[in-house]
Design a protein around this motif. Structure first.
Motif, PDB file in Angstrom:
ATOM      1  N   ASP A  67       0.997  -1.186  -0.096  1.00  0.00           N
ATOM      2  CA  ASP A  67       0.082  -0.132  -0.131  1.00  0.00           C
ATOM      3  C   ASP A  67       0.797   1.187  -0.111  1.00  0.00           C
ATOM      4  O   ASP A  67       0.356   2.353  -0.609  1.00  0.00           O
ATOM      5  CB  ASP A  67      -0.669  -0.026   1.433  1.00  0.00           C
ATOM      6  N   MET A  68       2.071   1.191   0.683  1.00  0.00           N
ATOM      7  CA  MET A  68       2.989   2.392   0.752  1.00  0.00           C
ATOM      8  C   MET A  68       4.408   1.780   0.373  1.00  0.00           C
ATOM      9  O   MET A  68       4.708   0.720   0.765  1.00  0.00           O
ATOM     10  CB  MET A  68       2.977   2.895   2.095  1.00  0.00           C
ATOM     11  N   LEU A  69       5.111   2.807  -0.364  1.00  0.00           N
ATOM     12  CA  LEU A  69       6.615   2.379  -0.591  1.00  0.00           C
ATOM     13  C   LEU A  69       7.226   3.588  -0.386  1.00  0.00           C
ATOM     14  O   LEU A  69       7.223   4.887  -0.709  1.00  0.00           O
ATOM     15  CB  LEU A  69       6.667   1.969  -2.134  1.00  0.00           C
ATOM     16  N   ILE A  70       8.111   3.448   0.887  1.00  0.00           N
ATOM     17  CA  ILE A  70       8.834   4.660   1.454  1.00  0.00           C
ATOM     18  C   ILE A  70      10.391   4.832   1.189  1.00  0.00           C
ATOM     19  O   ILE A  70      10.965   3.841   1.402  1.00  0.00           O
ATOM     20  CB  ILE A  70       8.668   4.524   3.090  1.00  0.00           C
ATOM     21  N   ASP A  89      -0.736   5.711  -8.277  1.00  0.00           N
ATOM     22  CA  ASP A  89      -1.666   5.540  -6.986  1.00  0.00           C
ATOM     23  C   ASP A  89      -1.222   6.343  -5.911  1.00  0.00           C
ATOM     24  O   ASP A  89      -1.788   6.087  -4.825  1.00  0.00           O
ATOM     25  CB  ASP A  89      -1.819   3.830  -6.646  1.00  0.00           C
ATOM     26  N   GLY A  90      -0.316   7.040  -5.873  1.00  0.00           N
ATOM     27  CA  GLY A  90       0.224   7.997  -5.121  1.00  0.00           C
ATOM     28  C   GLY A  90       0.823   6.898  -3.793  1.00  0.00           C
ATOM     29  O   GLY A  90       0.629   7.378  -2.474  1.00  0.00           O
ATOM     30  N   LYS A  91       1.616   6.017  -3.778  1.00  0.00           N
ATOM     31  CA  LYS A  91       2.032   5.107  -2.989  1.00  0.00           C
ATOM     32  C   LYS A  91       3.610   5.510  -2.284  1.00  0.00           C
ATOM     33  O   LYS A  91       4.025   5.077  -1.399  1.00  0.00           O
ATOM     34  CB  LYS A  91       2.226   3.708  -3.389  1.00  0.00           C
ATOM     35  N   LEU A  92       4.072   6.374  -3.150  1.00  0.00           N
ATOM     36  CA  LEU A  92       5.516   6.666  -3.057  1.00  0.00           C
ATOM     37  C   LEU A  92       5.729   7.798  -2.093  1.00  0.00           C
ATOM     38  O   LEU A  92       4.977   8.815  -2.315  1.00  0.00           O
ATOM     39  CB  LEU A  92       6.306   6.862  -4.370  1.00  0.00           C
ATOM     40  N   SER A  93       6.646   7.754  -1.069  1.00  0.00           N
ATOM     41  CA  SER A  93       6.840   8.984  -0.294  1.00  0.00           C
ATOM     42  C   SER A  93       8.399   8.788   0.507  1.00  0.00           C
ATOM     43  O   SER A  93       8.857   7.669   0.108  1.00  0.00           O
ATOM     44  CB  SER A  93       5.912   9.376   0.831  1.00  0.00           C
ATOM     45  N   LEU A  94       9.073   9.783   0.796  1.00  0.00           N
ATOM     46  CA  LEU A  94      10.004   9.753   1.804  1.00  0.00           C
ATOM     47  C   LEU A  94       9.657   9.733   3.091  1.00  0.00           C
ATOM     48  O   LEU A  94       8.590  10.243   3.648  1.00  0.00           O
ATOM     49  CB  LEU A  94      10.706  10.974   1.493  1.00  0.00           C
ATOM     50  N   LEU A  95      10.517   8.919   3.823  1.00  0.00           N
ATOM     51  CA  LEU A  95      10.314   8.629   5.095  1.00  0.00           C
ATOM     52  C   LEU A  95      10.005   9.952   6.244  1.00  0.00           C
ATOM     53  O   LEU A  95       8.945  10.001   6.829  1.00  0.00           O
ATOM     54  CB  LEU A  95      11.284   7.748   5.913  1.00  0.00           C
ATOM     55  N   LEU A  96      10.852  10.905   5.852  1.00  0.00           N
ATOM     56  CA  LEU A  96      10.714  12.030   6.730  1.00  0.00           C
ATOM     57  C   LEU A  96       9.731  12.859   6.464  1.00  0.00           C
ATOM     58  O   LEU A  96       9.448  13.865   7.090  1.00  0.00           O
ATOM     59  CB  LEU A  96      12.041  12.634   6.821  1.00  0.00           C
ATOM     60  N   ASP A  97       9.015  12.682   5.020  1.00  0.00           N
ATOM     61  CA  ASP A  97       7.969  13.571   4.944  1.00  0.00           C
ATOM     62  C   ASP A  97       6.696  13.412   5.826  1.00  0.00           C
ATOM     63  O   ASP A  97       5.724  14.033   5.734  1.00  0.00           O
ATOM     64  CB  ASP A  97       7.419  13.199   3.302  1.00  0.00           C
ATOM     65  N   HIS A  98       6.779  12.259   6.695  1.00  0.00           N
ATOM     66  CA  HIS A  98       5.701  11.795   7.426  1.00  0.00           C
ATOM     67  C   HIS A  98       6.033  12.555   8.799  1.00  0.00           C
ATOM     68  O   HIS A  98       4.832  12.406   9.725  1.00  0.00           O
ATOM     69  CB  HIS A  98       5.488  10.409   7.421  1.00  0.00           C
TER      70      HIS A  98
END
Length: 143
Positions: A67-70, A89-98
């Motif tokens: 569901d998520m790829l960090i 699908d908007g699954k990608l993000s950077l860890l520290l963006d959270h």
């Protein structure tokens, strides 16, 4: 390190059945190798083990599987976008963006890369902070 930090958060909350957590590299340089000794030592200093873990490379199928790829840094994110042909699908993000935007020492930047800096304690701080923020965000609705 992030895989095992996040797994500990999940285990402590008794939510093992709710999460599938797995790390994978965006390159093939370390495939099949165990956790890097200094990373393993840093985890052990915080009471976290990583027995039996070997590196694997991210595959195109992982986009549908998770569901998520960090990513830890912007190079990881670029490599994932290339591998997956974008992020429909908007699954990608950077860890520290959270992390909260108010956390100016962590938010909106890359995790410090200990491979080059040898500062595994700095990477630990980034990873622990990012994983904790992500976990809190994902479990906020469960309270």
């Amino acid at each position: 390190m992030a895989e095992f930090v996040f797994k500990r958060l999940v285990r402590r909350a008794g939510l093992e059945g709710e999460f599938e957590v797995e790390s994978a590299a965006t390159s093939d340089e370390e495939v099949g190798n165990p956790v890097y000794p200094m990373a393993k030592r840093t985890l052990a200093e915080h009471g976290i083990g990583c027995p039996g873990k070997t590196a694997r490379q991210l595959t195109p199928d992982d986009y549908d599987r998770f569901d998520m790829l960090i990513g830890m840094d912007s190079a990881n994110l670029r490599n994932m976008e290339l591998l997956f042909g974008g992020d429909p699908d908007g699954k990608l993000s950077l860890l520290l963006d959270h992390t909260p935007a108010s956390d100016t020492s962590h938010h909106d930047r890359d995790v410090s890369d200990p491979w080059y800096t040898r500062k595994f304690n700095v990477a630990w701080d980034d990873i622990n902070t990012g994983c904790t923020a992500l976990f809190e965000k994902l479990t906020a609705d469960d309270d």
